[in-house]
Design an enzyme around this catalytic site. Sequence first.
Site, mmCIF file in Angstrom:
data_model
loop_
_atom_site.group_PDB
_atom_site.id
_atom_site.type_symbol
_atom_site.label_atom_id
_atom_site.label_comp_id
_atom_site.label_asym_id
_atom_site.label_seq_id
_atom_site.Cartn_x
_atom_site.Cartn_y
_atom_site.Cartn_z
ATOM 1 N N LYS A 171 20.371 -36.867 71.630
ATOM 2 C CA LYS A 171 19.873 -35.634 72.662
ATOM 3 C C LYS A 171 18.340 -36.107 72.928
ATOM 4 O O LYS A 171 17.952 -36.053 74.167
ATOM 5 C CB LYS A 171 19.745 -34.444 71.970
ATOM 6 C CG LYS A 171 21.487 -33.705 72.105
ATOM 7 C CD LYS A 171 21.293 -32.413 71.610
ATOM 8 C CE LYS A 171 22.601 -31.978 71.626
ATOM 9 N NZ LYS A 171 22.845 -30.472 71.424
ATOM 10 N N ARG B 284 13.147 -22.565 56.841
ATOM 11 C CA ARG B 284 13.106 -23.034 55.279
ATOM 12 C C ARG B 284 11.886 -23.862 55.248
ATOM 13 O O ARG B 284 10.982 -23.466 54.356
ATOM 14 C CB ARG B 284 14.365 -23.868 54.829
ATOM 15 C CG ARG B 284 14.377 -24.148 53.560
ATOM 16 C CD ARG B 284 15.904 -25.075 53.295
ATOM 17 N NE ARG B 284 16.018 -26.168 53.951
ATOM 18 C CZ ARG B 284 16.775 -27.014 53.979
ATOM 19 N NH1 ARG B 284 18.030 -26.569 53.144
ATOM 20 N NH2 ARG B 284 17.121 -27.957 54.532
HETATM 21 P P1 NDP Z 1 19.050 -29.790 62.794
HETATM 22 O O1 NDP Z 1 19.577 -30.820 61.702
HETATM 23 O O2 NDP Z 1 18.516 -30.087 64.030
HETATM 24 O O3 NDP Z 1 18.558 -28.626 62.060
HETATM 25 C C1 NDP Z 1 19.060 -27.842 60.884
HETATM 26 C C2 NDP Z 1 18.336 -26.803 60.532
HETATM 27 O O4 NDP Z 1 19.197 -25.853 59.578
HETATM 28 C C3 NDP Z 1 16.852 -26.743 60.125
HETATM 29 O O5 NDP Z 1 16.200 -25.598 60.741
HETATM 30 C C4 NDP Z 1 17.157 -26.829 58.836
HETATM 31 O O6 NDP Z 1 15.927 -26.238 57.900
HETATM 32 C C5 NDP Z 1 18.096 -25.596 58.464
HETATM 33 N N1 NDP Z 1 18.858 -25.776 57.385
HETATM 34 C C6 NDP Z 1 19.754 -26.794 56.881
HETATM 35 N N2 NDP Z 1 20.317 -26.555 56.035
HETATM 36 C C7 NDP Z 1 19.659 -25.180 55.244
HETATM 37 C C8 NDP Z 1 20.310 -24.494 54.186
HETATM 38 N N3 NDP Z 1 20.987 -24.759 53.218
HETATM 39 N N4 NDP Z 1 19.346 -23.280 54.208
HETATM 40 C C9 NDP Z 1 18.438 -22.864 55.237
HETATM 41 N N5 NDP Z 1 18.388 -23.610 56.208
HETATM 42 C C10 NDP Z 1 18.937 -24.968 56.151
HETATM 43 O O7 NDP Z 1 20.656 -29.153 63.343
HETATM 44 P P2 NDP Z 1 20.782 -28.559 64.727
HETATM 45 O O8 NDP Z 1 19.792 -27.589 65.104
HETATM 46 O O9 NDP Z 1 21.435 -29.520 65.796
HETATM 47 O O10 NDP Z 1 22.182 -27.341 64.548
HETATM 48 C C11 NDP Z 1 22.088 -26.274 63.710
HETATM 49 C C12 NDP Z 1 23.436 -25.377 63.903
HETATM 50 O O11 NDP Z 1 23.747 -25.098 65.075
HETATM 51 C C13 NDP Z 1 24.540 -26.234 63.187
HETATM 52 O O12 NDP Z 1 25.366 -25.358 62.613
HETATM 53 C C14 NDP Z 1 25.151 -26.623 64.471
HETATM 54 O O13 NDP Z 1 26.731 -26.902 64.491
HETATM 55 C C15 NDP Z 1 25.112 -25.295 65.405
HETATM 56 N N6 NDP Z 1 25.016 -25.914 66.931
HETATM 57 C C16 NDP Z 1 25.802 -25.236 67.471
HETATM 58 C C17 NDP Z 1 26.052 -25.474 68.966
HETATM 59 C C18 NDP Z 1 27.166 -24.549 69.601
HETATM 60 O O14 NDP Z 1 27.233 -25.079 70.893
HETATM 61 N N7 NDP Z 1 27.554 -23.665 69.155
HETATM 62 C C19 NDP Z 1 25.255 -26.268 69.743
HETATM 63 C C20 NDP Z 1 24.235 -26.819 68.892
HETATM 64 C C21 NDP Z 1 24.379 -26.756 67.681
HETATM 65 P P3 NDP Z 1 14.854 -27.491 57.438
HETATM 66 O O15 NDP Z 1 14.080 -27.516 58.801
HETATM 67 O O16 NDP Z 1 14.096 -26.746 56.210
HETATM 68 O O17 NDP Z 1 15.611 -28.598 57.073
#
Ligand code: NDP
Length: 280
Positions: free
Chosen positions: A76, A161
């Site tokens: 992206k 987090r």
């Molecule tokens: P990224 O990898 O860019 O970001 C992940 C985020 O989740 C970060 O903020 C990370 O925190 C946090 N995180 C991961 N594991 C944990 C945990 N165990 N506890 C707390 N925080 C956690 O992922 P995306 O932003 O691309 O995607 C995020 C979610 O959104 C996914 O579930 C994805 O499937 C969903 N999504 C859904 C869409 C839809 O159309 N429905 C479209 C796009 C995404 P940290 O920064 O601390 O690592």
Amino acid sequence: MVEIPKHSMTPMDRYCVFGNPIAHSKSPLIHAEFASLTQQQLSYDKQLVAEDQFPQAVAEFRRQGGQGANVTLPFKQQAFELCDGLTDRARLSGAVNTLYWQGDQLWGDNTDGEGLVRDLLRNGVELKGCRILLIGAGGAVRGVIPSLFEQQPQSIVVANRTQAKAETLAQHFAELGDISSCAMDEIDGAFDLIINGTSASLSSTALPVNADVIQRAKCCYDMAYGSEPTVFQQQAKQLGVSKSLDGLGMLIQQAAVSFERWRGVTPDPQPVYDLIKRQL
Ligand code: NDP
């Protein structure tokens, strides 16, 4: 002699989704259903692209007559950098999930935020004047903030987090409205809408958010989705939140916005939502 219908002799308009991995993508099914519902002749494929081959893959697709494409992880941001032109929301979010051409110019849009907003509004969630808590600070959260602000919420708090990432987002979007950040374990106050934009649900991890904060929300929304309610949805339900939604609606709606941009027609998302829900 059998007469060949004219449309079967003309090549179909081509679309695709670029990603890596891509096998899991539901986009081809969603767009095939949209095409059928709106009687559009088009093809839509998955394209697995090596991590260092994205620009070449886009150029080759165009050379073969491609009309538009979706872009998913991990491309992206590369798509954002590759475009000659960007919609405002794509420019603000720094990521592109929809490509299209205007003449020789490659344009990029980000339809995730509009998809989320449409799904929330469709489910009766009032966004104007709403106090929103956004949990997470990854690509998905970054992508939806401009569209959420278009709905004139009272405020957005981003909690993550890794707090520094939430702070960076709050600073980046400060010109759009009232936005602040905090660490996940410092979340306090009253919110009308809580959106889980972390990937915690994918590993069935519960978020360490104060029960009081969740209890006071009118709606909890998880961007993740599955055959069963996510852990966050279950948390919300157990705490008595009346509305808890998952991200399947957002997925279908962001695809509908891309389809609209390419084809100029708006597909009804409901039958496609029902179909995919049955298949999860
Ligand atoms: P990224 O990898 O860019 O970001 C992940 C985020 O989740 C970060 O903020 C990370 O925190 C946090 N995180 C991961 N594991 C944990 C945990 N165990 N506890 C707390 N925080 C956690 O992922 P995306 O932003 O691309 O995607 C995020 C979610 O959104 C996914 O579930 C994805 O499937 C969903 N999504 C859904 C869409 C839809 O159309 N429905 C479209 C796009 C995404 P940290 O920064 O601390 O690592």
